[in-house]
Design an enzyme around this catalytic site. Structure first.
Site, short mmCIF file in Angstrom:
data_model
loop_
_atom_site.label_atom_id
_atom_site.label_comp_id
_atom_site.label_asym_id
_atom_site.label_seq_id
_atom_site.Cartn_x
_atom_site.Cartn_y
_atom_site.Cartn_z
N ASP A 57 131.31 5.78 121.65
CA ASP A 57 130.39 6.52 120.86
C ASP A 57 131.15 6.94 119.16
O ASP A 57 132.20 7.60 119.82
CB ASP A 57 129.95 7.30 121.71
N HIS A 58 130.56 6.13 117.98
CA HIS A 58 131.46 7.07 117.54
C HIS A 58 130.89 7.85 116.73
O HIS A 58 132.14 8.23 116.23
CB HIS A 58 131.12 5.95 116.69
N HIS A 82 124.44 9.36 121.04
CA HIS A 82 125.53 10.81 120.36
C HIS A 82 125.35 12.43 120.81
O HIS A 82 126.38 12.61 120.25
CB HIS A 82 125.24 10.01 119.11
#
Ligand code: NAD
Length: 491
Positions: A179-180, A242
């Site tokens: 999950d960047h 996110h």
């Protein structure tokens, strides 16, 4: 130079889907930057693998163009570019063809001592096929690491299936679910702020915090992703991963040490403590919207996705509650949407007002302290405090932000590293701290699924909102019912 550089061990990184958008726009530029900073050892190799019928030279050309497009000109020294391009190779393989894996085996077996990273930059429908394909040809070794990205399922059932397909081949310790958002410097700074300072933790609870707002606002519409987006909507595309991850980091108990499983255990406890939203509670605690201009030629979600009957939301606001001792009674307001008035991602922790004002009637009211953790556009932290307005003539207060931007105090050439730079290097190092565990992903879906079910059962359509606005009116009303206001959406 972006930070202190500790070189990693030699590795071979295979990008499945090496010619795709993610590879070209994010992965190759991130790898280039780590290489330019001296973190990638000379022996490391990068292999693009895709079903595009081309050779290594054509792939190298594509990679050069991608660097030109996505890396600032001043970072592209000829020497660094040439060194990076030399590392690249390409294999034309359709992963659904079980007879086509021989070349990959030969390539990797040239360097058996290397760490192997398999980055799946392909749709999730291929995750199981690739995991199995790697196992069939003996490439799912103990040293291997498998990296996957969202979407990790469409609902709980499909997420479980996906986890099973992966775990039938790879041990959880070898799986890196990206999950960047977790790779952002500010998000890690949230943990530093909480756990490396004695100042905040005593305030970090329902006694001192009034509420929390987590916003991920986008100014763009669905663009070319319309087809996919219409099957997902804002809740699946942004909230399930996110926004919930940010909520977990903000709300979790201190882990007993900064270790992958210790941290993920604490995040999982938050996910399990989220009060389930079901039935009528969903309708009063969530707002859905679709951007829709008034004029015939105005931008509209329905036109952008080419589906005039779509009930998929391009905006969502959720009031979430965490049923545990620390957060009892504190609402967490989550919102995300497309075509809003600015591009902005931030967490705002709004503290309670002082118990009593000693200043009597003031021209300016006492504002609650707010800690903002901004992910974009400018990563940084701010603490809003009340101070005296300088000068004679009465006693006035004003709200001042104490700026804790990270770039300050660094040398001139310092730049904020992209999340992918850190995350890919963490994979090579074998550090899973900033990656999601399978049970976290499932727990998030367990909370999300009933919300989607309740919307579907209600038959209600999302509320229209103006493109470039703050979102649907109903979201403002939801806050107003609680006597609160959303923070401004501004870049
Ligand atoms: P894309 O369509 O641009 O690229 C897909 C790649 O997969 C291409 O290289 C294609 O050749 C390859 N491919 C497809 N089928 C194959 C097969 N049978 N055998 C071998 N190669 C095959 O997609 P993308 O935008 O790069 O996204 C890839 C995945 O990453 C998707 O699941 C997407 O949701 C996810 N993702 C993308 C982004 C992004 O910024 N693009 C961000 C987060 C997650």
């Amino acid at each position: 130079m972006s930070s202190t550089v500790i070189p990693v061990d030699p590795f071979d990184l295979v990008i499945f889907g090496g010619t795709g958008d993610l590879a070209m726009r994010k992965l190759l530029p991130a790898l280039f930057r780590r290489d330019a900073d001296g973190q990638i050892p000379a022996a490391a190799r990068i292999l693009g693998l895709a079903r595009t019928d081309q050779d290594t030279e054509a792939f190298k050309l594509e990679a050069r163009e991608a660097l030109q497009q996505h890396v600032a000109a001043e970072e592209l020294s000829a020497e660094a570019v040439e060194r990076f391009i030399k590392r690249l190779s390409y294999l034309h393989i359709d992963v659904t063809d079980s007879s086509a894996w021989g070349d990959l085996v030969s390539y990797l077996n040239e360097r058996p001592e290397h760490i192997r990273v398999y980055y799946l930059a392909v749709g999730p429908a291929l995750f199981g096929t690739i995991a199995q394909g790697l196992a069939n040809v003996g490439l799912a070794t103990v040293k291997a690491r498998l990296v996957v990205e969202k979407p990790l399922g469409h609902d709980l059932e499909s997420a479980i299936e996906l986890n099973q397909a992966i775990s039938s081949v790879f041990n959880e310790k070898s799986v890196y679910r990206i999950d960047h958002y977790l790779g952002k410097e500010t998000v890690q700074n949230l943990m530093a702020l909480r756990f490396a300072n004695a100042l905040f933790e005593p305030l970090w609870n329902a006694n001192r915090i009034d509420h929390v707002q987590i916003t991920a606002a986008e100014s763009l519409g669905v663009g070319s992703r319309g087809g996919y987006y219409d099957t997902a909507g804002a809740i699946r595309d942004m909230v399930q991963n996110h926004l919930i991850q940010l909520l977990c980091l903000l709300a979790m108990e201190p882990p007993y040490k900064f270790d992958a499983d210790a941290l993920r255990d604490e995040k999982l406890k938050v996910l399990r403590s989220l009060r389930p939203l079901t039935g009528r509670a969903v309708l009063s605690s969530t707002v859905r919207g679709q951007y829709m201009g008034h004029e015939a030629d105005a931008e509209s979600y329905l036109k952008d996705v080419g589906n005039p009957d779509s009930r998929t939301e391009s905006y969502i606001a959720i009031k979430a509650k965490i049923d545990n001792w620390r957060w009892s009674g504190v609402p967490f307001y989550l919102r995300t949407g497309k075509k809003l008035r600015a591009q902005m991602t931030e967490i705002a922790v709004v503290f309670k007002e002082p118990a009593h004002s000693v200043f009597g009637d003031l021209e300016t009211p006492i504002m609650p302290n707010v800690l903002t953790i901004r992910l974009q556009p400018d990563e940084g932290l701010q603490l809003h405090i009340m101070t005296k307005d300088p000068g004679p003539g009465g006693f006035r207060l004003r709200d001042i932000p104490l700026d804790m931007s990270f770039a300050e105090g660094r040398e001139g050439s310092w730049r904020m590293p992209d999340a992918y730079e850190r995350l890919i290097m963490d994979v090579v190092r074998g550090n899973q701290t900033l990656f999601m565990r399978g049970d976290e992903v499932e727990a998030a879906w367990r909370w999300i699924d009933p919300i989607i079910d309740a919307w579907e059962a209600s038959g209600l359509k999302p509320e229209a909102y103006d493109p470039g606005s703050r979102g649907p009116i109903a979201a403002v009303e939801m806050m107003a019912r609680d006597g609160r206001r959303w923070r401004e959406i501004e870049a």
